[in-house]
Design an enzyme around this catalytic site. Structure first.
Site, PDB file in Angstrom:
ATOM      1  N   SER A 141      -3.206  13.834 -12.222  1.00  0.00           N
ATOM      2  CA  SER A 141      -2.573  15.063 -11.929  1.00  0.00           C
ATOM      3  C   SER A 141      -1.911  15.743 -11.075  1.00  0.00           C
ATOM      4  O   SER A 141      -3.564  16.611 -11.529  1.00  0.00           O
ATOM      5  CB  SER A 141      -1.397  14.630 -12.998  1.00  0.00           C
ATOM      6  OG  SER A 141      -0.739  15.685 -13.309  1.00  0.00           O
ATOM      7  N   THR A 156      -0.807  18.120 -13.093  1.00  0.00           N
ATOM      8  CA  THR A 156      -1.264  18.762 -14.002  1.00  0.00           C
ATOM      9  C   THR A 156      -3.078  19.878 -14.370  1.00  0.00           C
ATOM     10  O   THR A 156      -3.536  20.464 -15.627  1.00  0.00           O
ATOM     11  CB  THR A 156      -0.678  18.211 -15.709  1.00  0.00           C
ATOM     12  OG1 THR A 156      -0.923  18.943 -16.640  1.00  0.00           O
ATOM     13  CG2 THR A 156      -1.811  17.568 -15.539  1.00  0.00           C
ATOM     14  N   TYR A 179      -2.949  16.319 -22.728  1.00  0.00           N
ATOM     15  CA  TYR A 179      -2.568  14.720 -21.372  1.00  0.00           C
ATOM     16  C   TYR A 179      -3.328  15.658 -20.520  1.00  0.00           C
ATOM     17  O   TYR A 179      -3.644  14.072 -19.898  1.00  0.00           O
ATOM     18  CB  TYR A 179      -1.219  14.978 -21.576  1.00  0.00           C
ATOM     19  CG  TYR A 179      -0.507  13.902 -19.923  1.00  0.00           C
ATOM     20  CD1 TYR A 179      -0.337  14.160 -19.364  1.00  0.00           C
ATOM     21  CD2 TYR A 179      -1.479  12.963 -19.724  1.00  0.00           C
ATOM     22  CE1 TYR A 179      -0.021  14.176 -17.358  1.00  0.00           C
ATOM     23  CE2 TYR A 179      -0.796  12.198 -18.427  1.00  0.00           C
ATOM     24  CZ  TYR A 179      -0.744  13.135 -17.833  1.00  0.00           C
ATOM     25  OH  TYR A 179      -0.483  12.577 -16.128  1.00  0.00           O
ATOM     26  N   LYS A 226      -7.039  14.081 -18.273  1.00  0.00           N
ATOM     27  CA  LYS A 226      -6.952  13.421 -16.579  1.00  0.00           C
ATOM     28  C   LYS A 226      -8.387  14.399 -16.351  1.00  0.00           C
ATOM     29  O   LYS A 226      -8.754  14.232 -15.124  1.00  0.00           O
ATOM     30  CB  LYS A 226      -5.908  14.180 -15.931  1.00  0.00           C
ATOM     31  CG  LYS A 226      -4.270  13.007 -16.093  1.00  0.00           C
ATOM     32  CD  LYS A 226      -4.752  11.592 -15.185  1.00  0.00           C
ATOM     33  CE  LYS A 226      -3.196  11.259 -15.489  1.00  0.00           C
ATOM     34  NZ  LYS A 226      -3.754  10.139 -15.521  1.00  0.00           N
ATOM     35  N   ASN A 241       5.357  16.639  -8.534  1.00  0.00           N
ATOM     36  CA  ASN A 241       6.588  15.315  -9.154  1.00  0.00           C
ATOM     37  C   ASN A 241       6.969  13.951  -8.404  1.00  0.00           C
ATOM     38  O   ASN A 241       7.781  14.664  -7.923  1.00  0.00           O
ATOM     39  CB  ASN A 241       6.986  16.165  -9.356  1.00  0.00           C
ATOM     40  CG  ASN A 241       6.382  17.727 -10.484  1.00  0.00           C
ATOM     41  OD1 ASN A 241       5.899  18.186 -10.349  1.00  0.00           O
ATOM     42  ND2 ASN A 241       7.293  17.728 -11.778  1.00  0.00           N
ATOM     43  N   PRO A 300       7.919  25.760 -23.886  1.00  0.00           N
ATOM     44  CA  PRO A 300       6.968  26.071 -24.022  1.00  0.00           C
ATOM     45  C   PRO A 300       5.454  25.149 -22.922  1.00  0.00           C
ATOM     46  O   PRO A 300       5.646  24.426 -23.425  1.00  0.00           O
ATOM     47  CB  PRO A 300       6.409  25.895 -25.119  1.00  0.00           C
ATOM     48  CG  PRO A 300       7.811  25.155 -26.251  1.00  0.00           C
ATOM     49  CD  PRO A 300       9.047  25.090 -25.135  1.00  0.00           C
ATOM     50  N   GLY A 301       4.884  25.549 -22.392  1.00  0.00           N
ATOM     51  CA  GLY A 301       4.001  25.087 -20.955  1.00  0.00           C
ATOM     52  C   GLY A 301       3.996  25.107 -20.016  1.00  0.00           C
ATOM     53  O   GLY A 301       3.910  24.807 -19.335  1.00  0.00           O
ATOM     54  N   ASP A 302       5.452  25.232 -19.783  1.00  0.00           N
ATOM     55  CA  ASP A 302       5.784  25.591 -18.669  1.00  0.00           C
ATOM     56  C   ASP A 302       5.565  26.545 -17.481  1.00  0.00           C
ATOM     57  O   ASP A 302       4.922  27.596 -17.965  1.00  0.00           O
ATOM     58  CB  ASP A 302       7.397  25.386 -18.590  1.00  0.00           C
ATOM     59  CG  ASP A 302       8.200  23.920 -19.050  1.00  0.00           C
ATOM     60  OD1 ASP A 302       7.032  23.044 -18.673  1.00  0.00           O
ATOM     61  OD2 ASP A 302       9.631  23.718 -18.052  1.00  0.00           O
TER      62      ASP A 302
HETATM   63  C1  WQD Z   1      10.614  19.637 -13.618  1.00  0.00           C
HETATM   64  C2  WQD Z   1      11.011  21.500 -13.946  1.00  0.00           C
HETATM   65  C3  WQD Z   1      10.960  22.517 -15.857  1.00  0.00           C
HETATM   66  C4  WQD Z   1      13.336  18.194 -17.475  1.00  0.00           C
HETATM   67  C5  WQD Z   1       4.868  17.051 -15.586  1.00  0.00           C
HETATM   68  C6  WQD Z   1       4.375  17.054 -15.966  1.00  0.00           C
HETATM   69  C7  WQD Z   1       3.228  16.297 -15.470  1.00  0.00           C
HETATM   70  C8  WQD Z   1       3.544  14.893 -14.712  1.00  0.00           C
HETATM   71  C9  WQD Z   1       4.561  15.496 -14.170  1.00  0.00           C
HETATM   72  C10 WQD Z   1       2.575  13.404 -15.621  1.00  0.00           C
HETATM   73  C11 WQD Z   1      10.482  22.410 -14.930  1.00  0.00           C
HETATM   74  C12 WQD Z   1      12.995  22.242 -15.899  1.00  0.00           C
HETATM   75  C13 WQD Z   1      12.507  19.110 -16.844  1.00  0.00           C
HETATM   76  C14 WQD Z   1      14.797  19.458 -18.447  1.00  0.00           C
HETATM   77  C15 WQD Z   1      14.878  21.800 -17.301  1.00  0.00           C
HETATM   78  N1  WQD Z   1       3.692  14.375 -15.540  1.00  0.00           N
HETATM   79  N2  WQD Z   1      13.473  20.873 -16.887  1.00  0.00           N
HETATM   80  N3  WQD Z   1      15.303  20.393 -17.840  1.00  0.00           N
HETATM   81  O1  WQD Z   1       7.172  19.598 -16.324  1.00  0.00           O
HETATM   82  O2  WQD Z   1       6.496  19.623 -13.748  1.00  0.00           O
HETATM   83  O3  WQD Z   1       5.623  18.181 -15.028  1.00  0.00           O
HETATM   84  O4  WQD Z   1       5.231  16.043 -15.050  1.00  0.00           O
HETATM   85  O5  WQD Z   1       1.410  13.493 -15.215  1.00  0.00           O
HETATM   86  O6  WQD Z   1       2.018  15.703 -16.105  1.00  0.00           O
HETATM   87  O7  WQD Z   1       3.499  17.939 -17.172  1.00  0.00           O
HETATM   88  O8  WQD Z   1       8.047  17.945 -14.289  1.00  0.00           O
HETATM   89  O9  WQD Z   1      10.531  16.855 -15.051  1.00  0.00           O
HETATM   90  O10 WQD Z   1       9.283  17.460 -16.741  1.00  0.00           O
HETATM   91  O11 WQD Z   1       9.846  19.461 -14.857  1.00  0.00           O
HETATM   92  O12 WQD Z   1      14.826  22.613 -16.829  1.00  0.00           O
HETATM   93  O13 WQD Z   1      15.848  18.835 -19.296  1.00  0.00           O
HETATM   94  O14 WQD Z   1      12.314  20.821 -14.595  1.00  0.00           O
HETATM   95  O15 WQD Z   1      11.615  23.202 -17.100  1.00  0.00           O
HETATM   96  O16 WQD Z   1      11.003  23.848 -13.996  1.00  0.00           O
HETATM   97  P1  WQD Z   1       6.760  18.998 -14.577  1.00  0.00           P
HETATM   98  P2  WQD Z   1       9.732  17.875 -15.420  1.00  0.00           P
END
Ligand code: WQD
Length: 335
Positions: free
Chosen positions: A123, A125, A147, A151, A177, A291-293
């Site tokens: 990933s 990540t 998580y 990986k 993504n 958090p973490g984004d």
């Molecule tokens: C995308 C964007 C959020 C939901 C995650 C995991 C990563 C991988 C893929 C496994 C961001 C924004 C999201 C919401 C929002 N998974 N958002 N409202 O965080 O890039 O990656 O999924 O491997 O490990 O971290 O993907 O789809 O959660 O978010 O505004 O309800 O959408 O802030 O900018 P992310 P995501």
């Protein structure tokens, strides 16, 4: 025969379907911890044939050896693993035990049976919060949650495994993504409970299951203040696995590949594209950052383009269209 672990999951099921459509023989293993038995029925309906399947937990070494004795496995695509970032922070031991424990047993049994071709579902990540975008594979690796660390640790374990025995052929596929669904609308992303990820949340708003989308932060240093990500269609991602297998059949070694489009889209761009493509309006509200984004994360996919002779073809419009078709056909997911 190709063993697909976690083959009833979102990416696993799309890869299984593509392999079958391309004439490969597969056997799927899954314990359904995060997927539904219904997926198998859908896959069999789509290809018009039964699919070899064994329900097992990969940490059950005896059961896995039994599978290798039953089927003539020559390579493995390893999808099985827990993947919810937030849950991994609450239950780190569960994640380490599951994601690393199952991979250790899998590699041990593979080596015992002389099966040395492995595609690992990694990933983006593992890059943590990269200094530079687009991200290349030799970017320093650093993960910010358990998580992501599972990986990263599995990648390191596989590198050590290759050093100990250079007969291994290993591809570490770092997904960006993944969104979208097979064009039939029969299989797709089916999160348990409240979706963590953006697209399933959007489609649940679109079918009226959720009132509005909460956009996590509009004060990032990006073109419109919302987070930018590299969204890739799940069938493009599946195709990357087929091309990685082809490479493993030709050469030994261990290599990491970014599977992304190389294009970043903001949350607002995804919302606007979804509305334009589907005609469904998505009410949203800006809330505080999650958090973490991170602000921006998108791939430089040129290594995969060149070495795997693979590139993502589908557009964000395709991804929105296909996600919506899946959700409309399955308002309650795989019930
Ligand atoms: C995308 C964007 C959020 C939901 C995650 C995991 C990563 C991988 C893929 C496994 C961001 C924004 C999201 C919401 C929002 N998974 N958002 N409202 O965080 O890039 O990656 O999924 O491997 O490990 O971290 O993907 O789809 O959660 O978010 O505004 O309800 O959408 O802030 O900018 P992310 P995501």
């Amino acid at each position: 025969m190709i063993l697909i672990t976690g083959g009833t999951g979102f990416i696993g099921s799309h890869t299984a379907l593509l392999l079958l459509e391309n004439g490969y023989e597969i056997v799927i293993v899954d314990n359904f911890v995060n997927s539904s038995r219904e997926v198998l029925k859908r896959l069999e309906r789509l290809i018009g044939a039964s699919i070899p399947f064994v329900e097992l937990d990969l940490r059950d070494e005896e059961a896995l050896e039994q599978l290798f004795m039953t089927y003539n496995i020559d390579s493995v695509i390893h999808f099985a693993g827990l993947k919810a970032v937030g849950e991994s922070v609450e239950k780190p031991l569960y994640y380490y035990e599951n994601n690393i424990g199952s991979t250790l047993v899998l590699c041990k049994v593979m080596e015992k049976f002389g099966v040395m071709k492995l595609v690992f579902s990694s990933s983006a990540t593992v890059y943590g919060a990269p200094e530079l975008v687009p991200i290349v594979e030799n970017t320093p690796l650093h993960s910010t949650n358990p998580y992501g660390r599972t990986k990263l640790m599995v990648e390191e374990i596989l590198k050590d495994l290759y050093i100990s025995n250079p007969n291994w052929s290993i591809a570490l596929l770092r997904y960006f993504n993944p969104i979208g669904a097979h064009e039939s609308g029969e299989i797709g992303e089916n999160p348990n409970g409240t979706p963590n990820n953006l697209m399933p949340y959007i489609t649940q708003v679109a079918i009226g299951k959720r009132k509005e989308l909460y956009i996590f932060g509009n004060d990032y240093p990006t073109m419109d203040g919302t987070g930018v990500r590299d969204y890739i269609h799940v069938t493009d991602l599946a195709y990357g696995h087929v091309k990685a297998l082809e490479k493993l059949n030709k050469s030994t070694g261990i290599d990491a590949y970014n599977l992304g489009t190389g294009k970043g889209y903001s949350v607002l761009e995804v919302v606007k594209t979804f509305e334009h493509v589907t005609g469904v309006s998505i009410p949203y509200k800006f809330v505080k950052r999650r958090p973490g984004d991170i602000a921006e994360c998108y791939a430089d996919p040129s290594k995969a383009n060149k070495e795997l002779k693979w590139e993502a073809k589908k557009t964000l419009e395709d991804m929105c269209q296909d996600s919506w078709r899946w959700q409309k056909k399955n308002p309650e997911g795989f019930c």
